[in-house]
Scaffold this motif. Structure first.
Motif, PDB file in Angstrom:
ATOM      1  N   LEU A  43       0.864  -1.173   0.000  1.00 18.16           N
ATOM      2  CA  LEU A  43       0.000   0.000   0.000  1.00 18.16           C
ATOM      3  C   LEU A  43       0.900   1.222   0.000  1.00 18.16           C
ATOM      4  N   ALA A  44       0.660   2.103  -0.963  1.00 19.31           N
ATOM      5  CA  ALA A  44       1.481   3.313  -1.082  1.00 19.31           C
ATOM      6  C   ALA A  44       0.589   4.504  -1.381  1.00 19.31           C
ATOM      7  N   VAL A  45       1.123   5.688  -1.120  1.00 18.32           N
ATOM      8  CA  VAL A  45       0.470   6.940  -1.454  1.00 18.32           C
ATOM      9  C   VAL A  45       1.353   7.644  -2.477  1.00 18.32           C
ATOM     10  N   GLN A  46       0.738   8.100  -3.571  1.00 19.64           N
ATOM     11  CA  GLN A  46       1.464   8.791  -4.634  1.00 19.64           C
ATOM     12  C   GLN A  46       0.757  10.100  -4.964  1.00 19.64           C
ATOM     13  N   PRO A  47       1.501  11.102  -5.447  1.00 16.86           N
ATOM     14  CA  PRO A  47       0.843  12.330  -5.914  1.00 16.86           C
ATOM     15  C   PRO A  47      -0.048  12.021  -7.108  1.00 16.86           C
ATOM     16  N   GLY A  48      -1.210  12.663  -7.151  1.00 12.49           N
ATOM     17  CA  GLY A  48      -2.096  12.483  -8.302  1.00 12.49           C
ATOM     18  C   GLY A  48      -3.547  12.624  -7.914  1.00 12.49           C
ATOM     19  N   GLY A  49      -4.417  12.492  -8.902  1.00 11.15           N
ATOM     20  CA  GLY A  49      -5.858  12.584  -8.684  1.00 11.15           C
ATOM     21  C   GLY A  49      -6.313  14.010  -8.476  1.00 11.15           C
ATOM     22  N   CYS A  50      -7.614  14.182  -8.363  1.00  7.65           N
ATOM     23  CA  CYS A  50      -8.211  15.519  -8.211  1.00  7.65           C
ATOM     24  C   CYS A  50      -7.859  16.187  -6.892  1.00  7.65           C
ATOM     25  N   SER A  51      -7.661  15.378  -5.839  1.00 11.87           N
ATOM     26  CA  SER A  51      -7.436  15.933  -4.506  1.00 11.87           C
ATOM     27  C   SER A  51      -5.975  15.957  -4.078  1.00 11.87           C
ATOM     28  N   GLY A  52      -5.078  15.458  -4.926  1.00 13.46           N
ATOM     29  CA  GLY A  52      -3.661  15.582  -4.618  1.00 13.46           C
ATOM     30  C   GLY A  52      -2.910  14.298  -4.350  1.00 13.46           C
ATOM     31  N   LEU A  53      -3.573  13.285  -3.747  1.00 16.18           N
ATOM     32  CA  LEU A  53      -2.912  12.015  -3.416  1.00 16.18           C
ATOM     33  C   LEU A  53      -3.802  10.843  -3.811  1.00 16.18           C
ATOM     34  N   ILE A  54      -3.186   9.782  -4.299  1.00 18.32           N
ATOM     35  CA  ILE A  54      -3.928   8.572  -4.643  1.00 18.32           C
ATOM     36  C   ILE A  54      -3.300   7.372  -3.946  1.00 18.32           C
ATOM     37  N   TYR A  55      -4.115   6.360  -3.698  1.00 16.67           N
ATOM     38  CA  TYR A  55      -3.626   5.110  -3.128  1.00 16.67           C
ATOM     39  C   TYR A  55      -3.173   4.187  -4.252  1.00 16.67           C
ATOM     40  N   GLN A  56      -2.136   3.421  -3.977  1.00 19.44           N
ATOM     41  CA  GLN A  56      -1.737   2.335  -4.850  1.00 19.44           C
ATOM     42  C   GLN A  56      -1.725   1.074  -4.000  1.00 19.44           C
ATOM     43  N   LEU A  57      -2.398   0.037  -4.476  1.00 21.95           N
ATOM     44  CA  LEU A  57      -2.503  -1.224  -3.759  1.00 21.95           C
ATOM     45  C   LEU A  57      -2.199  -2.326  -4.763  1.00 21.95           C
ATOM     46  N   TYR A  58      -1.102  -3.047  -4.532  1.00 17.34           N
ATOM     47  CA  TYR A  58      -0.693  -4.073  -5.499  1.00 17.34           C
ATOM     48  C   TYR A  58       0.228  -5.079  -4.827  1.00 17.34           C
ATOM     49  N   PHE A  59       0.419  -6.215  -5.493  1.00 14.11           N
ATOM     50  CA  PHE A  59       1.344  -7.229  -5.001  1.00 14.11           C
ATOM     51  C   PHE A  59       2.755  -6.880  -5.434  1.00 14.11           C
ATOM     52  N   ASP A  60       3.709  -7.094  -4.524  1.00 13.54           N
ATOM     53  CA  ASP A  60       5.102  -6.746  -4.792  1.00 13.54           C
ATOM     54  C   ASP A  60       6.007  -7.822  -4.201  1.00 13.54           C
ATOM     55  N   GLU A  61       7.022  -8.182  -4.935  1.00  9.85           N
ATOM     56  CA  GLU A  61       7.996  -9.158  -4.426  1.00  9.85           C
ATOM     57  C   GLU A  61       9.191  -8.476  -3.800  1.00  9.85           C
ATOM     58  N   ARG A  62       9.310  -7.163  -3.993  1.00 13.17           N
ATOM     59  CA  ARG A  62      10.474  -6.419  -3.511  1.00 13.17           C
ATOM     60  C   ARG A  62      10.291  -5.940  -2.079  1.00 13.17           C
ATOM     61  N   MET A  63      11.400  -5.813  -1.382  1.00 14.20           N
ATOM     62  CA  MET A  63      11.461  -5.118  -0.097  1.00 14.20           C
ATOM     63  C   MET A  63      12.448  -3.976  -0.291  1.00 14.20           C
ATOM     64  N   LEU A  64      12.002  -2.757  -0.099  1.00 10.99           N
ATOM     65  CA  LEU A  64      12.841  -1.588  -0.298  1.00 10.99           C
ATOM     66  C   LEU A  64      13.351  -1.067   1.040  1.00 10.99           C
ATOM     67  N   ASP A  65      14.448  -0.346   0.998  1.00 10.24           N
ATOM     68  CA  ASP A  65      15.018   0.237   2.205  1.00 10.24           C
ATOM     69  C   ASP A  65      14.003   1.170   2.865  1.00 10.24           C
ATOM     70  N   GLY A  66      13.740   0.969   4.123  1.00 10.49           N
ATOM     71  CA  GLY A  66      12.796   1.806   4.857  1.00 10.49           C
ATOM     72  C   GLY A  66      11.367   1.283   4.854  1.00 10.49           C
ATOM     73  N   ASP A  67      11.085   0.183   4.138  1.00 12.42           N
ATOM     74  CA  ASP A  67       9.741  -0.385   4.131  1.00 12.42           C
ATOM     75  C   ASP A  67       9.349  -0.866   5.522  1.00 12.42           C
ATOM     76  N   GLY A  68       8.107  -0.635   5.872  1.00  9.20           N
ATOM     77  CA  GLY A  68       7.533  -1.231   7.063  1.00  9.20           C
ATOM     78  C   GLY A  68       6.713  -2.434   6.630  1.00  9.20           C
ATOM     79  N   VAL A  69       6.821  -3.528   7.340  1.00  5.11           N
ATOM     80  CA  VAL A  69       6.078  -4.737   6.982  1.00  5.11           C
ATOM     81  C   VAL A  69       5.433  -5.320   8.239  1.00  5.11           C
ATOM     82  N   VAL A  70       4.183  -5.746   8.083  1.00  7.65           N
ATOM     83  CA  VAL A  70       3.447  -6.391   9.171  1.00  7.65           C
ATOM     84  C   VAL A  70       2.810  -7.653   8.605  1.00  7.65           C
TER      85      VAL A  70
END
Length: 122
Positions: A43-70
């Motif tokens: 789950l991520a937040v990206q700039p975009g959409g009419c109000s300024g921020l959009i959600y992104q929800l997708y499957f990912d195999e990567r773990m990036l530096d600083g990711d929080g995981v539960v």
């Protein structure tokens, strides 16, 4: 929301996003369909959409530096990147399957408002 949230197994790199039982079941079902155990729900937040921020929800195999995981049990993990965590703290991912709507929803107490179509927030 009529469903209860799954009790997370928190580690030192946790985030504040919750996953409902219905959403956890749907994620697990999709992972079984994909036949992959190396994927996590991101789950991520990206700039975009009419109000300024959009959600992104997708499957990912990567773990990036600083990711929080539960882990929410039964191999279902949710990842949130470091930049998105402040926008998503306390948010709940749910899954609705009704005659009117089917899909994942995000209830975010940090969103001050959203656009008419509901795809973006601020």
């Amino acid at each position: 929301m009529t469903d209860t949230a799954v009790a997370p197994q928190v580690d030192e790199k946790a985030h504040g996003v919750l996953l409902s039982d219905a959403a956890a079941d749907k994620v697990k079902s999709l992972l079984v369909q994909e036949g992959r155990e190396d994927l996590r729900l991101r789950l991520a937040v990206q700039p975009g959409g009419c109000s300024g921020l959009i959600y992104q929800l997708y499957f990912d195999e990567r773990m990036l530096d600083g990711d929080g995981v539960v882990e929410f049990g039964d191999g279902v993990e949710v990842i949130v990147d470091k930049m998105s965590q402040p926008y998503l703290d306390g948010a709940t991912i749910d899954f609705e399957d009704t005659i009117q709507k089917q899909g994942f929803t995000i209830d975010n107490p940090n969103a001050q408002g959203s656009c008419a179509c509901g795809d973006s927030f601020h």
